[in-house]
Design a protein around this motif. Structure first.
Motif, PDB file in Angstrom:
ATOM      1  N   GLN B 191       0.766  -4.873  -3.259  1.00 45.78           N
ATOM      2  CA  GLN B 191       1.760  -3.852  -3.633  1.00 45.78           C
ATOM      3  C   GLN B 191       2.474  -3.268  -2.423  1.00 45.78           C
ATOM      4  N   GLY B 192       2.369  -3.923  -1.314  1.00 41.58           N
ATOM      5  CA  GLY B 192       3.067  -3.518  -0.098  1.00 41.58           C
ATOM      6  C   GLY B 192       3.529  -4.786   0.602  1.00 41.58           C
ATOM      7  N   PRO B 193       4.272  -4.656   1.693  1.00 36.38           N
ATOM      8  CA  PRO B 193       4.901  -5.834   2.324  1.00 36.38           C
ATOM      9  C   PRO B 193       4.127  -6.450   3.485  1.00 36.38           C
ATOM     10  N   LYS B 376       8.029  -9.258  -0.999  1.00 34.53           N
ATOM     11  CA  LYS B 376       8.814  -8.073  -0.597  1.00 34.53           C
ATOM     12  C   LYS B 376       8.093  -6.746  -0.867  1.00 34.53           C
ATOM     13  N   GLY B 377       6.791  -6.825  -1.131  1.00 32.10           N
ATOM     14  CA  GLY B 377       6.046  -5.587  -1.383  1.00 32.10           C
ATOM     15  C   GLY B 377       6.377  -4.920  -2.701  1.00 32.10           C
TER      16      GLY B 377
END
Lengths: 409, 409
Positions: B191-193, B376-377
C-alpha cells in the motif's frame, strides 16, 4: 421636515414577514415567490402613494413622482431580494426609506422641482442567478440584456432569469435605462463594524472598493498518509496551506490597504488518512486603490505559481469577478455630508467594502451612498440588525440629500 | 513445493467479481450482502478443502486443518471486506493466499506437525462501523464484544454490528479468542511505493507504525470579507492555514521519522466573501518511534493552542485514534526473512505504514506480516494493483514461512 419613523419601521417589519427566517431575518431570493409577493406589495404601495410604476424588461421597478420641471428625476432606492438566511435591512432599507420619503413629501404636500424616482433593482445579491448587481448592471447599459435573461439558476438549469421573470409576472416592456436619472442615492446598512465601533451616525460613502474574486484548484496525487514517504507525495493540501498563509499575511503586511480573504477551502478526497489529491480554494481581494489591487492579485498569483511549480503540482484558475474601485463624485458625497450636518448628525467619509447597485449606477449618472451602523457589523445573516434610531437617521439624511438635489421650489 | 499461481489468481479474480467496481476494483463493505456472498464462498471453499469451519460471535471465520500434534495452530489470513471503491488485493490476498496454501498442502498430501488455521477477520476497514480492525481487536481480547456489537453504522443508526451479523447469518456461537494460535502471519500488499521504487520482491514487516488521529475545529466569527477590517476579524481559516503549514513542515524537518498529514479541511460557511467562522481539519501523525510520535502530537497541539490563543479563537479537539507502534518478534520476522531467502527472492526489513489485523494479533500471539509491492503505491482505490508474479512470490513466502513454523514431520 422629517420622515415618520414609526411608519418606516412598521413597513420594514411588514416586508420582513415575506420570507421570514429566524427571529428577525428574511430569505427572499430574487425571482422567487417571496420576491413576487414583496414586489406586488411595493407596486401597490407605490401606486397608492401616487407614483407612476414602470417595470423594465429585467423586472427593475421604477416609481416616478412628477416634479415642477420636466427634467430627469433624482433617483433613489436599492433592492428587495436577500441572500439565503439574510437580514431585513440589506436592500429593503434603501427601497422602503425611499418610499417613506415619498410618503413624507405627500404628507407635507410638497412638489419638488425635479421629478423623483424610487427604484427596486432586480437580483442584487446574485445568489441564485449570476451575476450579482444584475438589475443595476443592465440598467446602466453595462451588460447585454438578452444574455442575462438566459442566465440559469445554480440549482436548476431549466430555470432562467427570463423564465422566472415571466412566471412571477415581472417581465416588463420598458427597455432598461430608458428612464434617465439626474442622480442616484442609495441608503444602506454598512455591513461592517466601523460606524458602530467609532460611534458615528452616518457613513458618507466616497467610493466602493474594487473586488477581485478568483477560484483556484491545486492538483496533486491522492496517497496513503501512512505508507507514502514525504519525497513521494504530491500534497495539494500542504501547497494550499502555504498559499492561504501567504494570502492571510499579505493584507496584514500592507496595513489593510488591501483586504485578502480565503473564505472557502475544500480538500479532495478529504479523508483523514489520505494525502489530498486536490485543494480547491477561493480568493477575495479588495482595495480602494486599483494599483494596489492589481499588484496584490499579481503577487499572490506569482506566489501560487511558485508553490505549484516547486511542489510539482498542477493549477486550475478561474477569474470570477474583476471590478475596479468606483469613486463617487464629490458633489454627490458633499450633498450627503451637507444633509447629515444639517441634521446635527456625526459622519465619516468612508469606502464601501461590499458591492452595491450604486456602484453600477455610477457609470449611468452621478451616484453615491449613505451608510448607517450595523450592530457588530453582522450582515448576510438572519441576525443582521440596525437600531431604530439609526434607521430613522438614515432615512432623514436620504430625504434631506434628495431634497437638496431635487430642489423645493 | 510451490503454490499454484494460476489457481490463486483465478480465485482472486473470482472474489473480485463480488462487489466489482470499476475495471479491476471491488467495493465489499463489511457486513453487506457482498460480504455475505464472499463469506459464503469462502465457507464452501474451506469446507471443500477439508477445513473445519468455526464462526465466532463477531463473525470472524476460522478454518482449522489438523496437524500431527494437538497443539495450537499456526494461523494466517487477513480480511475480505474493502473500503468504498477499494481494490481486489487489500485483505483478500492474505485470505486467499492462505486458502491456496491449504490447497497446495492437500495436493501434496502433506500433514504438518502443528495444526493450521486460516482466518478471515470481520470488518478490518471500519468504513461503515467503527472501529477498524474490529474482528482482530476483539479476537485478541482488547475490546468488549457486547459494546462492539452495539456499534451502529455511520449512515444508519438503526443498523448495528450485531443486527447486521444476524441478518447475513454470521453471528456465530464461538467466543472470540477461544481458539488460541501458535502464531499469526498476514500476507498483504504494501500500500505504499517503497518496494516497487527499490525493486524489491518482499517486505519483511518488522513493526507497524503508531497512529494518532485527531480532529480539530477552530472557531472564530463569520464576517463580511469586504467590510470587516483585519483588526476586527476572528479568522478561523487563516489560523487553520498556519496550523496546516506547521504540520506539513513538521515531518519535513524530521526527515520523515514522523509522518504528518492534514487530509481534510473544511471551512464554514465556506463562501468566497465571508471570513470563515470555523475551520474543521484532521491530523494524522505516524511514527515507528513512540517517543517521536508523542512528541510530535505534543508539539503540534502546543502550536495549535498558541495560534488559537493569540488569534482569540476557540478550539474543539477530539482524539479519534491512539495506537502506539507495534514491533513484531524477531523470531517471526526472521522466519519470513529465512523463507524469502530460501526462495531466492530479495527482501527489505521495513515498517508498515498502515494498520493491519496482525498489529492487533500481536498481543494475542507472536505475529508478523509479509508485504508484496503495490504498483505506484496505489491502494484504497479501484486502481490498486500488484503484479501476478509478486502475488505468486508472496504466497510462496507465506507457504514457506508457515511450513517452517508448523513443521513437516
Amino acid at each position: 421636515m422629517k420622515i415618520n419613523a414609526q411608519r418606516l419601521l412598521e413597513n420594514l417589519d411588514r416586508y420582513a414577514q415575506i420570507g421570514k427566517k429566524g427571529r428577525i431575518g428574511v430569505e427572499r431570493i430574487a425571482l422567487s415567490k417571496e420576491d413576487k409577493e414583496a414586489r406586488d406589495l411595493l407596486k401597490t404601495q407605490m401606486t397608492d402613494a401616487g407614483l407612476e410604476v414602470h417595470i423594465d424588461q429585467l423586472g427593475n421597478m421604477i416609481g416616478l413622482r412628477k416634479g415642477k420641471s420636466e427634467g430627469k428625476p433624482v433617483a433613489f432606492g436599492s433592492h428587495l431580494d436577500t441572500v439565503y438566511s439574510g437580514g431585513r435591512y440589506d436592500g429593503a432599507l434603501g427601497v422602503l426609506a425611499g418610499l417613506e420619503l415619498i410618503h413624507t413629501l405627500n404628507d407635507n404636500h410638497i412638489e419638488t422641482d425635479k421629478p423623483l424616482a424610487l427604484v427596486n433593482f432586480t437580483n442584487e445579491e446574485g445568489v441564485r442567478f449570476a451575476p450579482d448587481m444584475m438589475g443595476s448592471h443592465v440598467y446602466a447599459g453595462k451588460a447585454d440584456l438578452s444574455e442575462i435573461l438566459k442566465s440559469s439558476a445554480y440549482d436548476d438549469p431549466n430555470e432562467t432569469v427570463g423564465s422566472c421573470l415571466k412566471s412571477i409576472g415581472y417581465a416588463g416592456k420598458m427597455k432598461p435605462g430608458a428612464i434617465e436619472f439626474d442622480s442616484f442615492y442609495e441608503l444602506h446598512i454598512e455591513q461592517g463594524p466601523v460606524l458602530e465601533l467609532e460611534q458615528i451616525n452616518i457613513g458618507v460613502v466616497e467610493l466602493v472598493q474594487g473586488i477581485y474574486w478568483t477560484r483556484y484548484v491545486i492538483k496533486g496525487e491522492a496517497n496513503h498518509a501512512g505508507t507514502t514517504p514525504l519525497y513521494y507525495r504530491k500534497d495539494a493540501g500542504f501547497a494550499s496551506a502555504k498559499v492561504q498563509q501567504f494570502v492571510g499575511e499579505y493584507a496584514r503586511k500592507r496595513d489593510s490597504r488591501v483586504l485578502t480573504t480565503v473564505g472557502s477551502v475544500k480538500f479532495s478526497p478529504g479523508a483523514i488518512n489520505i494525502v489530498p489529491e486536490s485543494a480547491a480554494f477561493t480568493l477575495d481581494v479588495r482595495s480602494t486603490d486599483e494599483t494596489l489591487l492589481k499588484e496584490a492579485q499579481k503577487d499572490i498569483d506569482a506566489y501560487i505559481n511558485d508553490v505549484v511549480a516547486s511542489d510539482k503540482l498542477l493549477l486550475e484558475r478561474e477569474e470570477m469577478v474583476r471590478f475596479g474601485p468606483v469613486r463617487f463624485p464629490l458633489a454627490m458625497t458633499d450633498s450627503v455630508q451637507h444633509a447629515t450636518k444639517s441634521l446635527g448628525l456625526t459622519y465619516k467619509r468612508m469606502p464601501s467594502g461590499a458591492g452595491h447597485d450604486a456602484q453600477m449606477m455610477a457609470s449611468f449618472c452621478p451616484s453615491t451612498m449613505i451608510f448607517i451602523p450595523s450592530v457588530k457589523g453582522i450582515s448576510h445573516n438572519v441576525e443582521e440588525y440596525s437600531h431604530d434610531h439609526d434607521v430613522e437617521n438614515g432615512a432623514n439624511v436620504l430625504l434631506a440629500a434628495v431634497l437638496g438635489k431635487s430642489g423645493i421650489g
